[in-house]
Scaffold this motif. Sequence first.
Motif, PDB file in Angstrom:
ATOM      1  N   GLU A   1       0.808  -1.215   0.000  1.00 40.47           N
ATOM      2  CA  GLU A   1       0.000   0.000   0.000  1.00 40.47           C
ATOM      3  C   GLU A   1       0.843   1.268   0.000  1.00 40.47           C
ATOM      4  OE1 GLU A   1      -3.247   0.042  -0.354  1.00 40.47           O
ATOM      5  OE2 GLU A   1      -3.320  -2.155  -0.407  1.00 40.47           O
ATOM      6  N   ASN A   2       2.144   1.122   0.119  1.00 34.21           N
ATOM      7  CA  ASN A   2       3.028   2.277   0.191  1.00 34.21           C
ATOM      8  C   ASN A   2       3.528   2.647  -1.199  1.00 34.21           C
ATOM      9  OD1 ASN A   2       2.902   2.331   3.065  1.00 34.21           O
ATOM     10  ND2 ASN A   2       4.438   0.689   3.154  1.00 34.21           N
ATOM     11  N   LEU A   3       3.175   3.835  -1.655  1.00 34.92           N
ATOM     12  CA  LEU A   3       3.608   4.304  -2.957  1.00 34.92           C
ATOM     13  C   LEU A   3       5.106   4.603  -2.950  1.00 34.92           C
ATOM     14  CD1 LEU A   3       0.700   6.762  -3.871  1.00 34.92           C
ATOM     15  CD2 LEU A   3       0.942   4.358  -4.507  1.00 34.92           C
ATOM     16  N   SER A   4       5.711   4.498  -4.105  1.00 37.25           N
ATOM     17  CA  SER A   4       7.122   4.853  -4.232  1.00 37.25           C
ATOM     18  C   SER A   4       7.277   6.365  -4.173  1.00 37.25           C
ATOM     19  CB  SER A   4       7.679   4.315  -5.549  1.00 37.25           C
ATOM     20  OG  SER A   4       7.096   5.020  -6.646  1.00 37.25           O
ATOM     21  N   ALA A   5       8.502   6.813  -4.028  1.00 36.98           N
ATOM     22  CA  ALA A   5       8.763   8.257  -3.959  1.00 36.98           C
ATOM     23  C   ALA A   5       8.344   8.943  -5.254  1.00 36.98           C
ATOM     24  CB  ALA A   5      10.241   8.500  -3.667  1.00 36.98           C
ATOM     25  N   VAL A   6       8.561   8.290  -6.368  1.00 38.91           N
ATOM     26  CA  VAL A   6       8.184   8.881  -7.662  1.00 38.91           C
ATOM     27  C   VAL A   6       6.665   8.988  -7.764  1.00 38.91           C
ATOM     28  CG1 VAL A   6       8.261   8.595 -10.156  1.00 38.91           C
ATOM     29  CG2 VAL A   6      10.275   8.063  -8.788  1.00 38.91           C
ATOM     30  N   GLN A   7       5.960   7.970  -7.349  1.00 36.63           N
ATOM     31  CA  GLN A   7       4.499   8.011  -7.401  1.00 36.63           C
ATOM     32  C   GLN A   7       3.950   9.121  -6.505  1.00 36.63           C
ATOM     33  OE1 GLN A   7       4.036   3.790  -6.424  1.00 36.63           O
ATOM     34  NE2 GLN A   7       2.942   3.499  -8.365  1.00 36.63           N
ATOM     35  N   ARG A   8       4.510   9.253  -5.313  1.00 35.16           N
ATOM     36  CA  ARG A   8       4.043  10.321  -4.405  1.00 35.16           C
ATOM     37  C   ARG A   8       4.325  11.699  -4.991  1.00 35.16           C
ATOM     38  NH1 ARG A   8       6.569   7.033  -0.493  1.00 35.16           N
ATOM     39  NH2 ARG A   8       8.259   8.574  -0.328  1.00 35.16           N
ATOM     40  N   ALA A   9       5.497  11.849  -5.615  1.00 32.62           N
ATOM     41  CA  ALA A   9       5.858  13.147  -6.196  1.00 32.62           C
ATOM     42  C   ALA A   9       4.940  13.496  -7.359  1.00 32.62           C
ATOM     43  CB  ALA A   9       7.309  13.121  -6.656  1.00 32.62           C
ATOM     44  N   PHE A  10       4.557  12.519  -8.158  1.00 30.60           N
ATOM     45  CA  PHE A  10       3.631  12.789  -9.261  1.00 30.60           C
ATOM     46  C   PHE A  10       2.280  13.280  -8.715  1.00 30.60           C
ATOM     47  CE2 PHE A  10       4.713  11.327 -13.672  1.00 30.60           C
ATOM     48  CZ  PHE A  10       6.091  11.301 -13.481  1.00 30.60           C
ATOM     49  N   ILE A  11       1.837  12.713  -7.624  1.00 25.77           N
ATOM     50  CA  ILE A  11       0.568  13.143  -7.038  1.00 25.77           C
ATOM     51  C   ILE A  11       0.707  14.552  -6.455  1.00 25.77           C
ATOM     52  CG2 ILE A  11      -1.109  12.670  -5.220  1.00 25.77           C
ATOM     53  CD1 ILE A  11      -0.522   9.691  -5.610  1.00 25.77           C
ATOM     54  N   GLU A  12       1.794  14.788  -5.716  1.00 24.89           N
ATOM     55  CA  GLU A  12       1.977  16.080  -5.053  1.00 24.89           C
ATOM     56  C   GLU A  12       2.147  17.224  -6.053  1.00 24.89           C
ATOM     57  OE1 GLU A  12       5.330  15.389  -2.605  1.00 24.89           O
ATOM     58  OE2 GLU A  12       4.268  14.077  -1.185  1.00 24.89           O
ATOM     59  N   HIS A  13       2.767  16.950  -7.178  1.00 20.98           N
ATOM     60  CA  HIS A  13       3.008  18.004  -8.165  1.00 20.98           C
ATOM     61  C   HIS A  13       1.999  17.971  -9.318  1.00 20.98           C
ATOM     62  CE1 HIS A  13       6.889  17.908  -6.044  1.00 20.98           C
ATOM     63  NE2 HIS A  13       7.041  19.160  -6.465  1.00 20.98           N
ATOM     64  N   ASP A  14       0.954  17.162  -9.164  1.00 25.39           N
ATOM     65  CA  ASP A  14      -0.115  17.100 -10.183  1.00 25.39           C
ATOM     66  C   ASP A  14       0.488  16.853 -11.566  1.00 25.39           C
ATOM     67  OD1 ASP A  14      -2.719  17.104 -11.041  1.00 25.39           O
ATOM     68  OD2 ASP A  14      -2.836  19.269 -11.301  1.00 25.39           O
ATOM     69  N   ALA A  15       1.327  15.811 -11.648  1.00 29.81           N
ATOM     70  CA  ALA A  15       2.096  15.552 -12.862  1.00 29.81           C
ATOM     71  C   ALA A  15       1.365  14.634 -13.843  1.00 29.81           C
ATOM     72  CB  ALA A  15       3.444  14.953 -12.491  1.00 29.81           C
ATOM     73  N   PHE A  16       0.072  14.675 -13.824  1.00 29.44           N
ATOM     74  CA  PHE A  16      -0.709  13.883 -14.789  1.00 29.44           C
ATOM     75  C   PHE A  16      -2.088  14.502 -14.925  1.00 29.44           C
ATOM     76  CE2 PHE A  16      -1.006  12.024 -10.578  1.00 29.44           C
ATOM     77  CZ  PHE A  16      -2.361  11.934 -10.368  1.00 29.44           C
ATOM     78  N   GLN A  17      -2.743  14.203 -16.043  1.00 30.49           N
ATOM     79  CA  GLN A  17      -4.114  14.670 -16.246  1.00 30.49           C
ATOM     80  C   GLN A  17      -5.006  13.493 -16.611  1.00 30.49           C
ATOM     81  OE1 GLN A  17      -4.740  18.357 -18.412  1.00 30.49           O
ATOM     82  NE2 GLN A  17      -2.677  19.065 -17.932  1.00 30.49           N
ATOM     83  N   CYS A  18      -4.993  13.076 -17.883  1.00 35.60           N
ATOM     84  CA  CYS A  18      -5.850  11.944 -18.245  1.00 35.60           C
ATOM     85  C   CYS A  18      -5.306  10.641 -17.671  1.00 35.60           C
ATOM     86  CB  CYS A  18      -6.000  11.841 -19.763  1.00 35.60           C
ATOM     87  SG  CYS A  18      -4.584  11.125 -20.623  1.00 35.60           S
ATOM     88  N   GLY A  19      -3.997  10.565 -17.464  1.00 38.54           N
ATOM     89  CA  GLY A  19      -3.406   9.397 -16.821  1.00 38.54           C
ATOM     90  C   GLY A  19      -3.008   8.280 -17.754  1.00 38.54           C
ATOM     91  N   PHE A  20      -3.291   8.395 -19.045  1.00 35.22           N
ATOM     92  CA  PHE A  20      -2.984   7.285 -19.947  1.00 35.22           C
ATOM     93  C   PHE A  20      -1.484   7.066 -20.087  1.00 35.22           C
ATOM     94  CE2 PHE A  20      -2.548   4.974 -23.917  1.00 35.22           C
ATOM     95  CZ  PHE A  20      -3.585   4.051 -23.836  1.00 35.22           C
ATOM     96  N   CYS A  21      -0.710   8.135 -20.147  1.00 37.84           N
ATOM     97  CA  CYS A  21       0.734   8.003 -20.287  1.00 37.84           C
ATOM     98  C   CYS A  21       1.440   7.825 -18.958  1.00 37.84           C
ATOM     99  CB  CYS A  21       1.310   9.225 -21.003  1.00 37.84           C
ATOM    100  SG  CYS A  21       1.351  10.731 -19.982  1.00 37.84           S
ATOM    101  N   THR A  22       0.725   7.995 -17.846  1.00 37.68           N
ATOM    102  CA  THR A  22       1.348   8.025 -16.521  1.00 37.68           C
ATOM    103  C   THR A  22       2.101   6.746 -16.172  1.00 37.68           C
ATOM    104  OG1 THR A  22      -0.358   9.582 -15.779  1.00 37.68           O
ATOM    105  CG2 THR A  22       0.930   8.458 -14.078  1.00 37.68           C
ATOM    106  N   PRO A  23       1.581   5.532 -16.457  1.00 29.16           N
ATOM    107  CA  PRO A  23       2.370   4.333 -16.127  1.00 29.16           C
ATOM    108  C   PRO A  23       3.750   4.340 -16.781  1.00 29.16           C
ATOM    109  CG  PRO A  23       0.104   3.726 -16.598  1.00 29.16           C
ATOM    110  CD  PRO A  23       0.243   5.165 -16.954  1.00 29.16           C
TER     111      PRO A  23
END
Length: 232
Positions: A144-166
């Motif tokens: 259940e613990n997100l990686s540092a990169v995943q948390r940073a993407f959420i905190e900096h709103d680094a995605f919109q539609c999310g299709f390219c996010t993975p």
Amino acid sequence: MSDSKAKHPPHDDEHAQKPSRRRFLQSAAATVAISAAPLARAQQPAVATSTPAVAPPPAAAPLMPVHLTINGRPYALQLEARTTLLDALREYAGLTGTKKGCDRGQCGACTVIANGKRINSCLTLAVMHGGESVTTVEGLASGENLSAVQRAFIEHDAFQCGFCTPGQLCSATALLDEYRAGDASAVTANVRARPPQLSADEIRERMSGNLCRCGAYTNIVAAVSAVASNKA
């Protein structure tokens, strides 16, 4: 008496000049038969032609055993030799987090990490990675613990539609490992030494293989920069 014969010809001569009733009926019947002949031919059923032989479908390609370790779990798959790693992950391993974008290796949505190196999974065959360890977006978190990169993407709103996010997440994760290992990029000033810091230009260059149709590039760079600063 001779005058009478001239004015009134005999009945036999009159009958010879007029067509008989039988001849008239024969002529009419012949005319009808000739007119109906083309219609009769047109209404005749077409002669059945023999159906050409249809070639049998090609035999299915033989299946090959492919053993992969995906996100730390062993998988034994039976695949055709032409199955891409992307299709193996999505269709056979059931890991649909990896996305099929362009299917041409141009967008980076299918980026995964194979033996520590990021690759476009749509451009490589699964059989070429037998025995290797593959990490997809599903394997970046620890339970259940997100990686540092995943948390940073959420905190900096680094995605919109999310299709390219993975693909962005996998690429950014491998990028940080490459930077710490001292790998240079096309914008590195001194390729013999690791850059003192992962600048915005370095991040843009190293992430240039991952496209975002929504245009969240500025926030993606900020997220990667934040993780790099914390782990420098």
